[in-house]
Design an enzyme around this catalytic site. Sequence first.
Site, short mmCIF file in Angstrom:
data_model
loop_
_atom_site.label_atom_id
_atom_site.label_comp_id
_atom_site.label_asym_id
_atom_site.label_seq_id
_atom_site.Cartn_x
_atom_site.Cartn_y
_atom_site.Cartn_z
N ASN A 187 0.87 -1.18 0.00
CA ASN A 187 0.00 0.00 0.00
C ASN A 187 0.90 1.23 0.00
O ASN A 187 1.45 1.59 1.03
CB ASN A 187 -0.90 -0.04 1.25
CG ASN A 187 -1.72 1.22 1.41
OD1 ASN A 187 -1.82 2.04 0.50
ND2 ASN A 187 -2.32 1.37 2.60
N LYS B 116 0.16 4.25 -0.37
CA LYS B 116 -0.47 5.46 0.19
C LYS B 116 -0.18 6.67 -0.72
O LYS B 116 -0.09 6.51 -1.92
CB LYS B 116 0.00 5.68 1.63
CG LYS B 116 -0.15 4.41 2.47
CD LYS B 116 0.02 4.63 3.94
CE LYS B 116 -0.15 3.31 4.68
NZ LYS B 116 -0.11 3.45 6.12
N HIS C 44 -9.62 1.31 5.07
CA HIS C 44 -8.33 1.53 5.73
C HIS C 44 -8.53 2.51 6.88
O HIS C 44 -9.32 3.45 6.76
CB HIS C 44 -7.31 2.07 4.72
CG HIS C 44 -5.92 2.06 5.27
ND1 HIS C 44 -5.48 3.01 6.15
CD2 HIS C 44 -4.91 1.19 5.11
CE1 HIS C 44 -4.24 2.72 6.51
NE2 HIS C 44 -3.86 1.62 5.88
N GLU D 126 -6.87 4.90 7.84
CA GLU D 126 -6.63 6.29 7.46
C GLU D 126 -7.84 6.88 6.74
O GLU D 126 -8.01 8.09 6.70
CB GLU D 126 -5.36 6.39 6.60
CG GLU D 126 -4.12 6.22 7.47
CD GLU D 126 -2.88 5.73 6.72
OE1 GLU D 126 -2.87 5.74 5.48
OE2 GLU D 126 -1.93 5.32 7.40
N GLU E 269 -5.41 -4.74 10.72
CA GLU E 269 -4.46 -3.65 10.89
C GLU E 269 -4.76 -2.90 12.18
O GLU E 269 -5.57 -1.95 12.17
CB GLU E 269 -4.54 -2.70 9.70
CG GLU E 269 -4.19 -3.35 8.38
CD GLU E 269 -3.54 -2.35 7.43
OE1 GLU E 269 -2.49 -2.69 6.87
OE2 GLU E 269 -4.06 -1.24 7.28
N GLY F 69 2.33 2.53 10.79
CA GLY F 69 3.27 3.63 10.60
C GLY F 69 3.96 4.08 11.87
O GLY F 69 4.58 5.14 11.92
N SER G 21 3.33 -1.79 10.42
CA SER G 21 4.78 -1.81 10.63
C SER G 21 5.42 -3.16 10.26
O SER G 21 6.34 -3.62 10.93
CB SER G 21 5.13 -1.41 12.07
OG SER G 21 4.67 -0.08 12.32
N GLY H 256 2.75 -1.05 4.30
CA GLY H 256 2.73 0.36 3.93
C GLY H 256 4.14 0.86 3.66
O GLY H 256 4.72 0.61 2.60
P1 PGA Z 1 2.70 0.56 7.64
O1 PGA Z 1 1.22 0.71 7.04
O2 PGA Z 1 3.26 -0.75 7.09
O3 PGA Z 1 3.45 1.75 7.15
O4 PGA Z 1 2.57 0.51 9.12
C1 PGA Z 1 0.40 -0.39 6.80
C2 PGA Z 1 -0.92 0.06 6.24
O5 PGA Z 1 -1.37 1.14 6.63
O6 PGA Z 1 -1.52 -0.62 5.40
#
Ligand code: PGA
Length: 263
Positions: free
Chosen positions: A9, A11, A95, A97, A180, A186, A226, A247
């Site tokens: 992803n 983003k 997601h 976000e 998630e 993140g 992460s 991500g």
């Molecule tokens: P991250 O994000 O690997 O940067 O923690 C994962 C995601 O939001 O799908």
Amino acid sequence: MRTKLVAGNWKMNLTPTEAAAAVEAFIKLVDARENVDVILCPSYVSLPKVRELIRNTHVKLGAQDVFWEESGAFTGRVSASMLGDLGVSHCIVGHSESRGRFGKMETDASLAPYFAETDHTVNLKIRRLLFHAINPILCVGETLAERETGKTEEVIAGQLRGGLDGIDPAELYFLVVAYEPVWAIGTGQTCAAPEADRVCGFIRDTIAGMMGTDVAEHTRILYGGSVKAANSAELFQQPNIDGGLVGGASIDPGEFSRIVFSA
Ligand code: PGA
């Protein structure tokens, strides 16, 4: 036996030019790896370029979001038929976000409405995607406050029920769910592999209860939050974790290819 799946992803990172360079580097590194399904989810504007570069490889194209209406006066939105026309086979929905994470995390509450996805809009999006034969990657997960107050299962079961409400199980054969935990996204804070496995097992049991064991056994349940090359092997070895939604680490072709190899 479910084939492992690793989805990147990206983003709101990488311009189309940067995306092209990243895909070219990545393809060179992983093209031999045909026993793992790989999906790249670039931003909308990079989809055509990425599509061109992954042609004749086993890598699939994913989108990060979709709007639920078929077409019309919805400025700035992108429809499932547009995604289908671009060769998109998978699409992330719900997601954290997009669900309003920024509000929940007490950054600037005024930002929350911009991302205020609800279980109902997630459901509408999933229906529209299925209508266009695009496989949803449904994201679920609890915030830190929800975890600390013992609400993890309740929150996730609610997200699954709301997101999949009224959908015929026969349509969900290729469903992908990503667990998630919001607090792990993140932040560099990964959920410990046994705990991630336990929650993914809970997700599978919940889907079995809602949609039957056949759908539950076919559903690929990914862990996201992460994920990096240093922790992916342990996560992907867990019986209920069928791969990862990655991500930050998916933007670096070297790191992402190591994650794919660990699957
Ligand atoms: P991250 O994000 O690997 O940067 O923690 C994962 C995601 O939001 O799908």
